[in-house]
Write a protein that holds these residues in place. Sequence first.
Motif, PDB file in Angstrom:
ATOM      1  N   ASP A  72      46.352  51.781  52.616  1.00 39.96           N
ATOM      2  CA  ASP A  72      46.938  52.809  51.742  1.00 39.96           C
ATOM      3  C   ASP A  72      47.687  52.179  50.569  1.00 39.96           C
ATOM      4  N   ASP A  73      48.131  50.926  50.761  1.00 44.48           N
ATOM      5  CA  ASP A  73      48.889  50.231  49.712  1.00 44.48           C
ATOM      6  C   ASP A  73      47.978  49.500  48.723  1.00 44.48           C
ATOM      7  N   LEU A  74      46.660  49.481  48.997  1.00 41.03           N
ATOM      8  CA  LEU A  74      45.738  48.677  48.178  1.00 41.03           C
ATOM      9  C   LEU A  74      45.758  49.054  46.699  1.00 41.03           C
ATOM     10  N   PRO A  75      45.644  50.323  46.337  1.00 43.25           N
ATOM     11  CA  PRO A  75      45.621  50.649  44.896  1.00 43.25           C
ATOM     12  C   PRO A  75      46.850  50.152  44.132  1.00 43.25           C
ATOM     13  N   GLU A  76      48.026  50.322  44.728  1.00 42.54           N
ATOM     14  CA  GLU A  76      49.250  49.891  44.067  1.00 42.54           C
ATOM     15  C   GLU A  76      49.329  48.368  44.005  1.00 42.54           C
ATOM     16  N   LEU A  77      48.897  47.691  45.074  1.00 42.67           N
ATOM     17  CA  LEU A  77      48.881  46.225  45.100  1.00 42.67           C
ATOM     18  C   LEU A  77      47.972  45.688  44.003  1.00 42.67           C
ATOM     19  N   LYS A  78      46.773  46.222  43.909  1.00 41.87           N
ATOM     20  CA  LYS A  78      45.806  45.795  42.894  1.00 41.87           C
ATOM     21  C   LYS A  78      46.354  46.040  41.493  1.00 41.87           C
ATOM     22  N   LYS A  79      46.939  47.200  41.269  1.00 43.84           N
ATOM     23  CA  LYS A  79      47.496  47.548  39.964  1.00 43.84           C
ATOM     24  C   LYS A  79      48.635  46.612  39.592  1.00 43.84           C
ATOM     25  N   ARG A  80      49.495  46.321  40.556  1.00 45.87           N
ATOM     26  CA  ARG A  80      50.657  45.467  40.293  1.00 45.87           C
ATOM     27  C   ARG A  80      50.230  44.066  39.873  1.00 45.87           C
ATOM     28  N   ILE A  81      49.250  43.505  40.576  1.00 50.26           N
ATOM     29  CA  ILE A  81      48.810  42.146  40.271  1.00 50.26           C
ATOM     30  C   ILE A  81      48.040  42.115  38.957  1.00 50.26           C
ATOM     31  N   HIS A  82      47.234  43.135  38.710  1.00 48.50           N
ATOM     32  CA  HIS A  82      46.498  43.213  37.449  1.00 48.50           C
ATOM     33  C   HIS A  82      47.461  43.255  36.257  1.00 48.50           C
ATOM     34  N   GLN A  83      48.484  44.086  36.355  1.00 54.28           N
ATOM     35  CA  GLN A  83      49.443  44.215  35.260  1.00 54.28           C
ATOM     36  C   GLN A  83      50.204  42.914  35.030  1.00 54.28           C
ATOM     37  N   SER A  84      50.565  42.237  36.120  1.00 51.00           N
ATOM     38  CA  SER A  84      51.320  40.995  35.990  1.00 51.00           C
ATOM     39  C   SER A  84      50.468  39.887  35.364  1.00 51.00           C
ATOM     40  N   MET A  85      49.218  39.764  35.813  1.00 46.23           N
ATOM     41  CA  MET A  85      48.328  38.750  35.240  1.00 46.23           C
ATOM     42  C   MET A  85      48.007  39.065  33.782  1.00 46.23           C
ATOM     43  N   GLU A  86      47.806  40.324  33.483  1.00 42.11           N
ATOM     44  CA  GLU A  86      47.516  40.727  32.102  1.00 42.11           C
ATOM     45  C   GLU A  86      48.685  40.394  31.187  1.00 42.11           C
ATOM     46  N   ARG A  87      49.889  40.610  31.675  1.00 41.77           N
ATOM     47  CA  ARG A  87      51.085  40.292  30.877  1.00 41.77           C
ATOM     48  C   ARG A  87      51.126  38.800  30.548  1.00 41.77           C
ATOM     49  N   ILE A  88      50.807  37.950  31.532  1.00 43.10           N
ATOM     50  CA  ILE A  88      50.824  36.507  31.299  1.00 43.10           C
ATOM     51  C   ILE A  88      49.765  36.112  30.277  1.00 43.10           C
ATOM     52  N   ILE A  89      48.571  36.689  30.400  1.00 42.24           N
ATOM     53  CA  ILE A  89      47.494  36.372  29.458  1.00 42.24           C
ATOM     54  C   ILE A  89      47.868  36.781  28.037  1.00 42.24           C
ATOM     55  N   ILE A  90      48.371  37.994  27.887  1.00 39.16           N
ATOM     56  CA  ILE A  90      48.743  38.495  26.559  1.00 39.16           C
ATOM     57  C   ILE A  90      49.869  37.654  25.956  1.00 39.16           C
ATOM     58  N   SER A  91      50.791  37.202  26.792  1.00 37.95           N
ATOM     59  CA  SER A  91      51.930  36.417  26.300  1.00 37.95           C
ATOM     60  C   SER A  91      51.545  35.007  25.883  1.00 37.95           C
TER      61      SER A  91
END
Length: 257
Positions: free
Chosen positions: A224-243
């Motif tokens: 049940d936590d999978l969607p939020e886990l996936k979203k959280r990691i995607h957003q964090s990695m995307e932030r690092i790439i953009i930065s």
Amino acid sequence: MRNFLAILQLMIAGLVFVAVMIIVLPFIVLPILLIPGRTGRAIGFYFLQFWAICTSTASFIFFKSYHHEKAPDGRAYVYVLNHGSYLDAMGVVMCIKQAFRPLGKIEMTKVPVFGIIYKRVAVMIDRSSKGSRERSVQELKKELAQGGSILIFPEGTMNRTEKPLANFYDGAFRIAIETQSPIAPIAIINARTLMPRSNPFSIRPGLVKFIYDDVVETKGLTQDDLPELKKRIHQSMERIIISNESKYATHMSDPIS
């Protein structure tokens, strides 16, 4: 002139790639065949690192990891990384310090010499076959249960979009939750710029950065936590790439961290 230098760089790197791969082939394959389990793969991994270092030097493309201390060796991780260049395969064996088993497409076994090694170190998957997908998941879970780490590119294939990070599939996160294994996200910076998938002949010298993000624990999580886990990691990695990627960044006040 620029095109000539790029072709020359690619030719030299390709020759070293093949030559060193042929030399290390028995030192990778034989330990895996003769010494079952993680020990044989760990021995083979050292020779893979030697191949990567030689090819990196010949191509004038170098790799450096940042914040490796966030994922200390000795734990079994589900490594998740963005994937946008052929350089990624070389970088992962240089910037991840402990042996791991990647999930790899079965098509890669057709590459001469490299394919022989690839099918010995990776967990093969034929995405068109449901049976193959199920077997690969079980093999990855078995590796984690035995104390080994695995590596999955959650985008599923090389990023063909203009976005810094394509959408993630569920697989890596489902496996991590089912095995209660920690996830170690790593953002690869600059590989697409130095050697774009769409045009390898535009290769250029430079530095590829592997930036470790904070390890994400999955203990106690359910599907049940999978969607939020996936979203959280995607957003964090995307932030690092953009930065850290100049093509995306508008403010470079805090690169890397």
